[in-house]
Every structure is written in C-alpha cells, then in structure tokens.
Design a protein around this motif. Sequence first.
Motif, short mmCIF file in Angstrom:
data_model
loop_
_atom_site.label_atom_id
_atom_site.label_comp_id
_atom_site.label_asym_id
_atom_site.label_seq_id
_atom_site.Cartn_x
_atom_site.Cartn_y
_atom_site.Cartn_z
N ILE A 90 32.96 80.07 59.50
CA ILE A 90 32.11 79.36 59.90
C ILE A 90 31.42 80.60 60.91
CG2 ILE A 90 31.53 77.29 61.08
CD1 ILE A 90 33.63 77.22 59.22
N SER A 91 30.18 80.83 60.55
CA SER A 91 29.47 81.74 60.99
C SER A 91 29.13 80.42 62.59
CB SER A 91 28.30 81.53 60.79
OG SER A 91 27.24 81.02 60.64
N LEU A 92 28.64 80.09 63.65
CA LEU A 92 28.49 80.47 64.99
C LEU A 92 27.11 79.07 65.37
CD1 LEU A 92 30.04 78.65 68.06
CD2 LEU A 92 28.81 80.48 69.35
N GLY A 93 25.89 79.83 64.54
CA GLY A 93 24.94 79.23 64.71
C GLY A 93 23.86 79.22 65.54
N ASP A 94 23.63 79.22 66.27
CA ASP A 94 22.59 78.99 67.51
C ASP A 94 23.55 78.63 68.61
OD1 ASP A 94 21.02 79.11 69.97
OD2 ASP A 94 19.69 80.16 68.61
N PRO A 95 24.23 79.61 69.63
CA PRO A 95 24.57 78.95 70.41
C PRO A 95 23.97 77.29 71.53
CG PRO A 95 24.58 80.80 70.99
CD PRO A 95 23.83 80.92 69.80
N ALA A 96 22.68 77.91 71.51
CA ALA A 96 21.52 76.40 72.60
C ALA A 96 21.99 75.12 71.61
CB ALA A 96 21.14 77.17 72.40
N GLY A 97 22.59 75.08 70.20
CA GLY A 97 21.86 74.50 69.34
C GLY A 97 23.13 73.64 69.30
N ILE A 98 22.98 72.49 67.78
CA ILE A 98 24.37 71.57 67.76
C ILE A 98 25.27 72.29 67.04
CG2 ILE A 98 22.64 69.29 67.65
CD1 ILE A 98 23.16 69.03 65.10
N GLY A 99 24.95 73.31 66.63
CA GLY A 99 26.25 74.22 66.01
C GLY A 99 27.13 74.39 66.94
N PRO A 100 27.88 73.93 67.57
CA PRO A 100 29.26 74.47 68.45
C PRO A 100 29.81 72.73 68.26
CG PRO A 100 27.96 76.23 69.79
CD PRO A 100 27.08 75.59 68.77
N GLU A 101 29.28 72.30 68.83
CA GLU A 101 29.62 70.52 68.99
C GLU A 101 29.95 70.46 67.36
OE1 GLU A 101 28.13 65.82 70.28
OE2 GLU A 101 27.21 67.66 70.49
N ILE A 102 28.99 70.32 66.16
CA ILE A 102 29.72 70.39 65.00
C ILE A 102 30.69 70.47 64.75
CG2 ILE A 102 26.89 69.05 64.45
CD1 ILE A 102 26.55 71.19 62.59
N ILE A 103 31.02 72.54 64.84
CA ILE A 103 32.10 73.20 64.30
C ILE A 103 33.23 72.13 65.32
CG2 ILE A 103 32.99 75.00 64.32
CD1 ILE A 103 30.46 76.52 64.48
N LEU A 104 32.98 71.65 66.17
CA LEU A 104 34.32 71.05 67.23
C LEU A 104 34.40 69.93 66.39
CD1 LEU A 104 32.79 72.13 71.01
CD2 LEU A 104 34.97 73.01 69.90
N ARG A 105 33.38 68.79 66.05
CA ARG A 105 34.04 67.59 65.98
C ARG A 105 34.40 68.20 64.41
NH1 ARG A 105 32.16 64.27 69.71
NH2 ARG A 105 31.12 64.24 71.33
N ALA A 106 33.74 69.09 63.67
CA ALA A 106 34.42 69.48 62.32
C ALA A 106 36.06 68.84 62.36
CB ALA A 106 33.77 69.88 61.86
N ASP A 146 25.59 64.35 64.75
CA ASP A 146 26.35 63.93 64.05
C ASP A 146 27.13 65.22 63.32
OD1 ASP A 146 27.90 63.18 61.24
OD2 ASP A 146 26.44 61.36 61.84
N ALA A 147 29.00 65.31 63.24
CA ALA A 147 28.93 66.21 62.62
C ALA A 147 29.19 66.49 61.14
CB ALA A 147 30.32 66.74 63.05
N CYS A 148 28.79 65.13 60.37
CA CYS A 148 28.57 64.69 59.26
C CYS A 148 28.40 66.07 57.72
CB CYS A 148 28.06 63.57 58.14
SG CYS A 148 28.96 61.66 59.29
N ALA A 149 27.22 65.96 58.03
CA ALA A 149 26.94 67.65 57.38
C ALA A 149 27.61 68.41 57.78
CB ALA A 149 25.03 67.87 57.28
N MET A 150 27.92 68.89 58.40
CA MET A 150 29.11 70.28 58.36
C MET A 150 30.32 70.04 58.12
SD MET A 150 29.64 73.46 59.32
CE MET A 150 28.41 73.88 61.11
N ILE A 151 30.98 68.75 58.16
CA ILE A 151 32.18 68.21 57.35
C ILE A 151 31.56 68.84 55.58
CG2 ILE A 151 33.76 66.13 56.67
CD1 ILE A 151 33.30 65.56 59.62
N ALA A 152 30.57 67.82 55.37
CA ALA A 152 30.55 67.58 53.93
C ALA A 152 30.30 69.60 53.88
CB ALA A 152 29.06 67.38 53.43
N ALA A 153 29.71 70.17 53.83
CA ALA A 153 30.16 71.68 54.08
C ALA A 153 31.16 72.26 53.68
CB ALA A 153 28.80 72.12 55.02
N ILE A 154 32.48 71.84 54.95
CA ILE A 154 33.45 72.46 55.01
C ILE A 154 34.31 72.00 53.88
CG2 ILE A 154 35.51 72.58 55.85
CD1 ILE A 154 34.00 72.95 58.58
N ARG A 155 33.91 70.92 52.84
CA ARG A 155 35.26 70.27 52.21
C ARG A 155 34.30 70.90 50.30
NH1 ARG A 155 33.98 65.66 52.94
NH2 ARG A 155 32.44 65.35 51.77
#
Length: 333
Positions: A8-24, A312-321
């Motif tokens: 998983i790449s982190l994305g821009d750390p100032a965006g929601i990437g870190p949070e949705i990864i953690l929630r996923a 909301d981490a739903c799209a990240m969860i879907a992407a991982i799945r």
Amino acid sequence: MTGLPLAISLGDPAGIGPEIILRAYQQRKNGGQPFFVVGGFDVLHACANTCGVDCDIIAIADAREAVGAFDEGLPVLVGSDAAYTPGSPSEEGAALALHSLAETVRSVLLGQASGVVTAPVSKSQLGKVGFDYPGQTEFLAAVCGLAPEDAVMMLAGPTLRTVPITVHVALTEVPVLLSQELIEHKAMIVDAALKRDFGISAPRLAISGLNPHSGEDGQFGDEEARIIKPAIKALKAKDVNAFGPVPGDSLFTPLLRPSYDAALCMYHDQALIPIKALEFDQGVNVTLGLPIIRTSPDHGTAFDIAGTGKADACAMIAAIRMAGECAASRAHP
C-alpha cells in the motif's frame, strides 16, 4: 488469497490517505488479504493519535516480514517519513508520497508483494518534486515499460464497471482523439483483463455513443457511423463480445446495466459520473493491462477533512479487497 501481501502506498500524507489506511486495517475481516504500507511510520502514528484510530503499528525492515506481523498490527516498511500536517500539503510530504509509490511498485516487481494499492495523491504537489506524469496510472505504465495507452483505467463497484476511452483531456479534444484503433485497443485490453483478473470467461462489453441519441443517424454527429460502429464490428471479428453504440443517457439505466460486464465510454465524465453517483463509497480505480495488479480508491486527497477523523475508508477497503481478488485470480487462472 495469495501467499504474498499487498503493498500500500501512503499517498499524500497531508490528505486522508493515512487515515483510510489505518481504518482499513482496523476494519479488516478475519482471513483477509494481508497488506503492508511503504513508508510514513511516524505519519501513521501521528494520524492515529489525531484521528482517534485505535490501531497498533508495527515497523518492519523487509516486505517478507509483513504476513507474519499482520495479525499483530499494521506492518509499515520503515524508511522515508515526513511531518504529519493534515490539510497542509508540503514538498516534504510530496517527496514521501512519491517514494512510497515507487517502492510499492518495486516490491511487486521484485516478487515481494502480490499487487499495489495506491492511496490518493496531489498531482500538483508531486509536480513540485519532479513527478512528470499526468497521474499515477501513467507512472505505473512507464515503470512497467509500457506506453501510456497500454494502461487502461477502469472504475469498478459492486454492480458496475466503466472505462473511459479518452481520459484527462478537454471535452473539445475528445472527437479529435477518438479513433477506431483507440477503441479497439482499449476494448481488447479490457476483454483480456476481465478474463485474467476478474475470472469472467466471456466478457460482455457495452460501447457507448459519443453524441446525443448516438448521433440519431447523423443528425447530431457522425462519430458513431464513422468511428464507433466500425470499431465494434472489428471487435466482433476478433471474438470480443461488444455491442453498441448505446446512447449515453440509457447505458446506465437499471434495465441495461445487467446486460454487460463493463461499459466503455467515450470521455471521462461519461464513465465517472455514473460510478460516482451509484457506488461512490465502494468505487475502485483499477489499472488494466499492466503486468502488475494496481487498484486505488476512486476519490482524491480530501485535504479539507484530513485530520478531522471524518474520512470514510469504504473505498480503500474495497480497493484492497479487489486487489486481493485479482491477485488470486492470476495465481489460480
């Protein structure tokens, strides 16, 4: 599920990437595909504290440690890092995002991961640190030694898949860029990818029209007769189950959606509006045609809500799945 984890790449750390990864990770299901994050160990710790995400984070020095560590906490391949400044992007953060992206791809190419899931980035910020590509898709194509047109963007949800034939161009350029060859080329890539990565033995491809009512026999444009219909005829001759051109205003009706496995659309918004309207929270951006698997949540960095705990981490969860399912499909064709 394969024996290798996803990177998983982190994305821009100032965006929601870190949070949705953690929630996923926090919302993972038992027996789900293991994954690890490349870089940003301190960013993820700070994000967890700021956003109130109860998630253990484990530093790993090698991707091969990820599967063993996954049940204990979110594995993070240590190395590059940055300050956590939610909502305030910086060049330091963009450099971390670029390093994370490059290293995730490297881990797959080296056989250490089964696929890549990319968190959202800011193209304007990446440009400040030397990123000379329109987006992550074009970067991935170049790294894999492919021409940009060989990497095809598909937006996928639980009940709908759409593919834009032309992507990030002005609407006035679409009729100029469209060609029979371009439609055939992308349709062939989609057909092969649906078979290889999604396990669909005989994909059905709906091809949209460009003009209102698909041109109405030439009254509203001739692209259907001159470009799109010949492309469909040629695809059928190559044993691709393609049909159309279907008018854009009826292609996504409840009656027609079950009749195809993917809809190929002539321009960006024709493909993205329906997927975002119908399945925004579970929309996944999938790059077809690559030798590696790549998915991404179908949304941006959302700097305006970063650090607020509202992501909301739903799209990240879907992407991982979806990446895990594609990897399994390739491993067991």
